[in-house]
Design an enzyme around this catalytic site. Structure first.
Site, PDB file in Angstrom:
ATOM      1  CG  HIS A   4       0.081   5.632   3.259  1.00 11.21           C
ATOM      2  ND1 HIS A   4      -1.271   5.379   3.281  1.00 11.21           N
ATOM      3  CD2 HIS A   4       0.638   4.858   4.220  1.00 11.21           C
ATOM      4  CE1 HIS A   4      -1.519   4.486   4.228  1.00 11.21           C
ATOM      5  NE2 HIS A   4      -0.380   4.150   4.808  1.00 11.21           N
TER       6      HIS A   4
ATOM      7  CG  HIS B 213      -0.209   0.236   2.500  1.00  9.42           C
ATOM      8  ND1 HIS B 213       0.578  -0.736   3.082  1.00  9.42           N
ATOM      9  CD2 HIS B 213      -0.115   1.324   3.285  1.00  9.42           C
ATOM     10  CE1 HIS B 213       1.121  -0.236   4.189  1.00  9.42           C
ATOM     11  NE2 HIS B 213       0.713   1.013   4.328  1.00  9.42           N
TER      12      HIS B 213
END
Length: 162
Positions: free
Chosen positions: A81, A66
């Protein structure tokens, strides 16, 4: 005798994908909005392709896929992110195209993400882009006033100094 004073080059961080640009302070997660991870900016992706925002080296690919960390050529550590609370997805919906240690250039594909899956299973697709070593760098970071970002064209963050 002639002395030349050279300005240190400034770092330009480009939009890693097409989408809306929002101030980091508006991210609905205090870890980012209160700049606990560092200074930066955030974006809401329009599609699922994430590209390198700077020239540098991949220093981190989260085991859950992620997030990607890049060491820019000026020493800034940039973390992309993807989404909020996406660590809980355990890599589902993320297809990483780079690996740690790999050198990247602006606009190089880093990963493909299934935005529909993330929207359904995570808190948000808002994607913070932060300089994780900004507090100790001695550099000045300035976020853009632009509202929309285009890959490799829109400079979303600049760093200058030291």
């Amino acid at each position: 005798m002639v002395f030349h004073i050279f300005k240190k080059p400034k770092l330009e961080v480009y939009a890693p994908f097409e989408g809306e640009i929002i101030p980091l302070e508006e991210v609905p997660d205090p870890v980012f909005s209160q700049k606990m991870m560092g200074k930066g900016i955030a974006m809401i992706p329009k599609n699922g392709q994430i590209f390198a925002p700077v020239e540098g080296k991949i220093i981190q690919v989260a085991i859950t896929k992620h997030a990607v960390g890049i060491l820019a050529n000026d020493g800034s550590e940039i973390l992309i992110h993807i989404g909020l609370e996406t660590v809980n997805l355990k890599g589902e919906g993320f297809h990483v195209k780079v690996q740690e240690g790999e050198r990247v250039t602006v606009g190089q594909l880093l990963m493909e993400v299934d935005l529909e899956y993330i929207q359904t299973h995570a808190k948000s697709i808002i994607t913070p882009i932060v300089i994780t070593n900004s507090v100790d760098s001695g550099k000045k970071y300035v976020a853009t006033d632009e509202k929309r970002g285009l890959v490799g064209k829109t400079v979303i963050l600049t760093a200058s100094g030291k």
